[in-house]
Design an enzyme around this catalytic site. Sequence first.
Site, mmCIF file in Angstrom:
data_model
loop_
_atom_site.group_PDB
_atom_site.id
_atom_site.type_symbol
_atom_site.label_atom_id
_atom_site.label_comp_id
_atom_site.label_asym_id
_atom_site.label_seq_id
_atom_site.Cartn_x
_atom_site.Cartn_y
_atom_site.Cartn_z
ATOM 1 N N ARG A 1 10.907 -21.439 57.744
ATOM 2 C CA ARG A 1 10.662 -21.905 59.113
ATOM 3 C C ARG A 1 9.629 -23.023 59.118
ATOM 4 O O ARG A 1 9.756 -24.002 59.847
ATOM 5 C CB ARG A 1 10.185 -20.723 59.972
ATOM 6 C CG ARG A 1 9.908 -21.062 61.431
ATOM 7 C CD ARG A 1 9.394 -19.832 62.158
ATOM 8 N NE ARG A 1 9.023 -20.117 63.527
ATOM 9 C CZ ARG A 1 9.859 -20.073 64.552
ATOM 10 N NH1 ARG A 1 11.121 -19.771 64.350
ATOM 11 N NH2 ARG A 1 9.439 -20.333 65.780
ATOM 12 N N ASP B 1 17.194 -18.549 79.088
ATOM 13 C CA ASP B 1 17.066 -17.117 78.798
ATOM 14 C C ASP B 1 17.004 -16.318 80.104
ATOM 15 O O ASP B 1 17.619 -15.249 80.224
ATOM 16 C CB ASP B 1 15.798 -16.827 77.980
ATOM 17 C CG ASP B 1 15.718 -17.646 76.721
ATOM 18 O OD1 ASP B 1 15.800 -17.070 75.629
ATOM 19 O OD2 ASP B 1 15.566 -18.874 76.830
ATOM 20 N N ARG C 1 20.356 -15.971 81.621
ATOM 21 C CA ARG C 1 21.129 -14.919 80.949
ATOM 22 C C ARG C 1 20.676 -13.537 81.420
ATOM 23 O O ARG C 1 21.497 -12.635 81.620
ATOM 24 C CB ARG C 1 20.963 -15.043 79.435
ATOM 25 C CG ARG C 1 21.624 -16.284 78.835
ATOM 26 C CD ARG C 1 21.447 -16.333 77.327
ATOM 27 N NE ARG C 1 22.119 -17.504 76.749
ATOM 28 C CZ ARG C 1 21.533 -18.393 75.962
ATOM 29 N NH1 ARG C 1 20.256 -18.260 75.642
ATOM 30 N NH2 ARG C 1 22.200 -19.411 75.483
ATOM 31 N N HIS D 1 10.499 -19.010 73.480
ATOM 32 C CA HIS D 1 11.962 -19.062 73.525
ATOM 33 C C HIS D 1 12.435 -18.635 72.137
ATOM 34 O O HIS D 1 12.602 -19.443 71.235
ATOM 35 C CB HIS D 1 12.434 -20.479 73.839
ATOM 36 C CG HIS D 1 13.920 -20.659 73.672
ATOM 37 N ND1 HIS D 1 14.847 -19.970 74.408
ATOM 38 C CD2 HIS D 1 14.636 -21.451 72.833
ATOM 39 C CE1 HIS D 1 16.065 -20.329 74.040
ATOM 40 N NE2 HIS D 1 15.960 -21.225 73.079
#
Length: 357
Positions: free
Chosen positions: A129, A189, A192, A216
């Site tokens: 990452r 988000d 959703r 997020h």
Amino acid sequence: MHKTSSLSELGFDAGDASSGFFRAVADGCPITHTSSSAPHRRLTKVSVIGAGNVGMAIAQTILTQNLADEIALVDALPDKFRGEALDLQHAAAFLPRVRIVSGTDAAVTKNSDLVVVTAGARQIPGETRLNLLQRNVALYRKIVPPVAEHSPDALLLVVSNPVDVLTYVAWKLSGFPASRVIGSGTNLDSSRFRFLVAEHLDVSAQDVQAYMVGEHGDSSVAIWSSISVGGMPALKSLRDSHRSFDEAALEGIRRAVVGGAYEVIGLKGYTSWAIGYSVASLATSLLRDQRRVHPVSVLAAGFHGISDGHEVFLSLPARLGRAGVLGVAEMDLTEAEAAQLRRSAKTLWENCQLLGL
């Protein structure tokens, strides 16, 4: 082979071509010829950096919702953005009149009111990452400073993932005030989240108020304590009518929201339409000064126990208008929700510190 996109490219002199078709309306006053520099309504320009699936869904939605007079597309692949621009231009007879320009250089974004950044490096299998973040920082060093130079008064809206960290990067590299640098954050988000609740209760998602905040990503926080339907608190009612609404069930719903994008990617290979509509809703609030509240990535230092010294960006409900972030709502969180938010902030801040900005 180069194709033409206007009659001027075929050798026709544009000049004052419209004069042969239109005559000025007689209004009882002597006709005077005005220069093209006469005062007129200021046009709205939106630039989209990155003409991939997400960038084009955003551009198409902004175009069809008539949010801009000019849209600039910027991408590293000239054939890609030119093809996308032509495809949209060929639909001109069915759409609001919008000028579409494109290029590989940030100069095409000059004098933008809103710059949407969707460009980002994709993760290589096995890549850490941190390495992905560092590659994105290198990309942003090439994108953000020239954009800020060409449009010093613009609003900067970051969509690329990881959006919270990259919003921090864009803020640092642009030199803009934090109020003018916004990440799309958990706006999608939260949509959703509202959809899942609305489907369960058989109501419109527009009648559900429910927020996902924080990162997020995996550590996002579902704010169950303030969820409402038609203005009525919903959690107690849900628990009274459904014994299965225990903590494990709530966490399962949160995970379903977080995993929503992965499900779509698994089915069609990428996400595009939902993020396009999400960003268009943010563009509407910003460009039309709607003062609507959206959960977006903002500078969160000092909120809900997050240290003033941690210049971390994460999603909180923010009031958006023409000047950018006009204020952040002071949510009444439970201690558990606040603790989760602080943990999310800690994770994000640790990533930001590794970037050396």
